[in-house]
Design an enzyme around this catalytic site. Sequence first.
Site, PDB file in Angstrom:
ATOM      1  N   CYS A 121       0.724  -1.278   0.089  1.00 26.15           N
ATOM      2  CA  CYS A 121       0.106   0.049  -0.041  1.00 26.15           C
ATOM      3  C   CYS A 121       0.780   1.400  -0.080  1.00 26.15           C
ATOM      4  CB  CYS A 121      -0.885   0.095   1.353  1.00 26.15           C
ATOM      5  SG  CYS A 121      -2.134  -1.536   1.157  1.00 26.15           S
ATOM      6  N   HIS A 260      -3.588   7.027   2.338  1.00 24.68           N
ATOM      7  CA  HIS A 260      -4.244   5.852   1.763  1.00 24.68           C
ATOM      8  C   HIS A 260      -5.375   5.422   2.335  1.00 24.68           C
ATOM      9  CE1 HIS A 260      -3.891   1.640   0.747  1.00 24.68           C
ATOM     10  NE2 HIS A 260      -3.785   1.112   2.060  1.00 24.68           N
ATOM     11  N   ASN A 290     -10.101  -0.445  -0.676  1.00 28.40           N
ATOM     12  CA  ASN A 290      -8.763  -0.393  -0.564  1.00 28.40           C
ATOM     13  C   ASN A 290      -7.999  -0.792  -1.727  1.00 28.40           C
ATOM     14  OD1 ASN A 290      -5.926  -0.561  -0.184  1.00 28.40           O
ATOM     15  ND2 ASN A 290      -6.080  -1.507   1.760  1.00 28.40           N
TER      16      ASN A 290
HETATM   17  O1  UT7 Z   1      -3.918  -1.370   3.363  1.00 26.74           O
HETATM   18  C1  UT7 Z   1      -2.855  -2.109   4.207  1.00 26.74           C
HETATM   19  C2  UT7 Z   1      -3.148  -1.877   5.698  1.00 26.74           C
HETATM   20  N1  UT7 Z   1      -4.168  -2.627   6.172  1.00 26.74           N
HETATM   21  C3  UT7 Z   1      -4.836  -1.943   6.961  1.00 26.74           C
HETATM   22  O2  UT7 Z   1      -4.573  -0.891   7.345  1.00 26.74           O
HETATM   23  C4  UT7 Z   1      -6.084  -2.586   7.639  1.00 26.74           C
HETATM   24  C5  UT7 Z   1      -6.072  -2.615   9.054  1.00 26.74           C
HETATM   25  N2  UT7 Z   1      -7.081  -3.428   9.821  1.00 26.74           N
HETATM   26  C6  UT7 Z   1      -8.361  -2.924   9.827  1.00 26.74           C
HETATM   27  O3  UT7 Z   1      -8.716  -2.088   8.847  1.00 26.74           O
HETATM   28  C7  UT7 Z   1      -9.351  -3.711  10.552  1.00 26.74           C
HETATM   29  O4  UT7 Z   1      -8.720  -4.635  11.472  1.00 26.74           O
HETATM   30  C8  UT7 Z   1     -10.344  -4.432   9.756  1.00 26.74           C
HETATM   31  C9  UT7 Z   1     -11.268  -3.666   8.912  1.00 26.74           C
HETATM   32  C10 UT7 Z   1      -9.575  -5.524   8.699  1.00 26.74           C
HETATM   33  C11 UT7 Z   1     -11.113  -5.467  10.701  1.00 26.74           C
HETATM   34  O5  UT7 Z   1     -11.751  -4.529  11.622  1.00 26.74           O
HETATM   35  P1  UT7 Z   1     -11.678  -4.840  13.225  1.00 26.74           P
HETATM   36  O6  UT7 Z   1     -12.488  -3.791  14.034  1.00 26.74           O
HETATM   37  O7  UT7 Z   1     -10.082  -4.961  13.507  1.00 26.74           O
HETATM   38  O8  UT7 Z   1     -12.384  -6.220  13.313  1.00 26.74           O
HETATM   39  P2  UT7 Z   1     -11.663  -7.518  14.110  1.00 26.74           P
HETATM   40  O9  UT7 Z   1     -10.632  -8.249  13.017  1.00 26.74           O
HETATM   41  O10 UT7 Z   1     -10.944  -7.363  15.469  1.00 26.74           O
HETATM   42  O11 UT7 Z   1     -12.970  -8.474  14.154  1.00 26.74           O
HETATM   43  C12 UT7 Z   1     -13.895  -8.011  14.919  1.00 26.74           C
HETATM   44  C13 UT7 Z   1     -15.077  -9.131  14.878  1.00 26.74           C
HETATM   45  C14 UT7 Z   1     -14.512 -10.679  15.023  1.00 26.74           C
HETATM   46  O12 UT7 Z   1     -15.513 -11.290  15.689  1.00 26.74           O
HETATM   47  P3  UT7 Z   1     -15.442 -11.601  17.204  1.00 26.74           P
HETATM   48  O13 UT7 Z   1     -14.204 -12.412  17.462  1.00 26.74           O
HETATM   49  O14 UT7 Z   1     -15.390 -10.683  18.011  1.00 26.74           O
HETATM   50  O15 UT7 Z   1     -16.629 -12.452  17.503  1.00 26.74           O
HETATM   51  C15 UT7 Z   1     -14.557 -11.190  13.401  1.00 26.74           C
HETATM   52  O16 UT7 Z   1     -14.637 -12.343  13.219  1.00 26.74           O
HETATM   53  O17 UT7 Z   1     -15.561  -8.925  13.550  1.00 26.74           O
HETATM   54  C16 UT7 Z   1     -15.663 -10.255  12.973  1.00 26.74           C
HETATM   55  N3  UT7 Z   1     -15.583  -9.938  11.469  1.00 26.74           N
HETATM   56  C17 UT7 Z   1     -16.813  -9.583  10.768  1.00 26.74           C
HETATM   57  N4  UT7 Z   1     -18.084  -9.589  10.994  1.00 26.74           N
HETATM   58  C18 UT7 Z   1     -18.858  -9.465  10.018  1.00 26.74           C
HETATM   59  C19 UT7 Z   1     -14.438 -10.061  10.788  1.00 26.74           C
HETATM   60  N5  UT7 Z   1     -14.627  -9.624   9.424  1.00 26.74           N
HETATM   61  C20 UT7 Z   1     -16.337  -9.642   9.490  1.00 26.74           C
HETATM   62  C21 UT7 Z   1     -16.883  -9.067   8.251  1.00 26.74           C
HETATM   63  N6  UT7 Z   1     -18.341  -9.250   8.778  1.00 26.74           N
HETATM   64  N7  UT7 Z   1     -16.799  -8.918   7.231  1.00 26.74           N
END
Ligand code: UT7
Length: 340
Positions: A121, A260, A290
């Site tokens: 990225c 970004h 993204n």
């Molecule tokens: O561009 C390159 C660099 N990349 C980034 O900067 C991305 C950085 N990361 C992020 O933007 C975020 O971590 C994400 C958007 C990828 C995920 O958001 P989050 O708030 O960090 O969610 P999480 O991974 O902590 O997951 C929270 C919950 C989990 O469920 P439990 O374990 O709390 O029951 C996941 O299983 O959300 C669940 N989950 C979803 N639920 C519905 C994960 N993906 C999804 C989904 N829909 N698509």
Amino acid sequence: MSTSSSSQPRAAITAMGHFLPEKRLTNADLEQIVDTDDEWIRTRTGIEERRILDDPDKATAYMASQAAEELFQKHDIDPATIDLIIVATITPDMEFPSTACLVQDSIGAQNAWGFDLAAACSGFLFALTNGASFIESGRAKRVLVIGADTMSAITDYEDRSTCILFGDAAGAVLLEPHDTYGLQDTVHYSDGAHADLLTLPAGGSLNPASHETVDQRLHYLKQDGRPVFRHAVTGMADVCVEIMERNDLTGDDVDFLVPHQANKRIIDATANRMGLSSDKVMLNIHRYGNTTAATVPLCLNDWQAELKPGHNLVLTTFGGGLTWGASYLTWAYDGAEYDS
Ligand code: UT7
């Protein structure tokens, strides 16, 4: 790595073009494919839809060439005058030849040489600094810097934690020498200690394609989202504050933040730390998701009509590697003249 140049000619962006595939993949579409919902995606990321390149005969070189063609047409530029083409991408059409070579042929830039740059990225920002160095040193007069990624080719549409994030696009800018305006300063970082947080495990020399790698879906991007998020929030904000302090810029001095587009929450946190109101933040993640190396030039293209000579821009990225950085740029032309 930090660079600050004061005595050399500046490398200014003097033209732009972009390409977005027609096909839209909405949050509602994704609800039919994986266990997710529109509300979760919008509140956690800010994304509403993305574009997908839906043609088996076309890939990153095609999108990059289309972006370059738009640039040539809008600004009446002869491709034969291009000296160098740098394509930032992690989704080249193939390992080799480089996407830059394919683009060079397709756009008719018969006097240009070129290469690809892989920094995930951060690719566009790193490529911009590279391209600027050729202008500043006098080794090139016209450098085409393109950020292009076909993320749909490496996205696992069975993995709800990543497939909601990515889209396909390309953005191109032309760099030329300028007496006053252009790239003023850059601060870039890499930290391979966290390489495993965001990776495409197979298809390279460590894990060449095999039945096992395909069966294990290792040719798709893997991300440990939460730690990447934590690194991104601090990394992006810190590097933006660092470049502002080095250049005696306050929030009032910055006309636009060009971040970004990985997650709206990361962008908001960065703008907050910089003391910027939301009207100064280029944001199009809701429309394109993204697009990896394409996000920053896509933003510049979208905001072209509002860009005026002398505007102070801070460009910033964070991505796999880990890689991150910020560039301070002064804008060189009246974008409204070329907006359509
Ligand atoms: O561009 C390159 C660099 N990349 C980034 O900067 C991305 C950085 N990361 C992020 O933007 C975020 O971590 C994400 C958007 C990828 C995920 O958001 P989050 O708030 O960090 O969610 P999480 O991974 O902590 O997951 C929270 C919950 C989990 O469920 P439990 O374990 O709390 O029951 C996941 O299983 O959300 C669940 N989950 C979803 N639920 C519905 C994960 N993906 C999804 C989904 N829909 N698509």
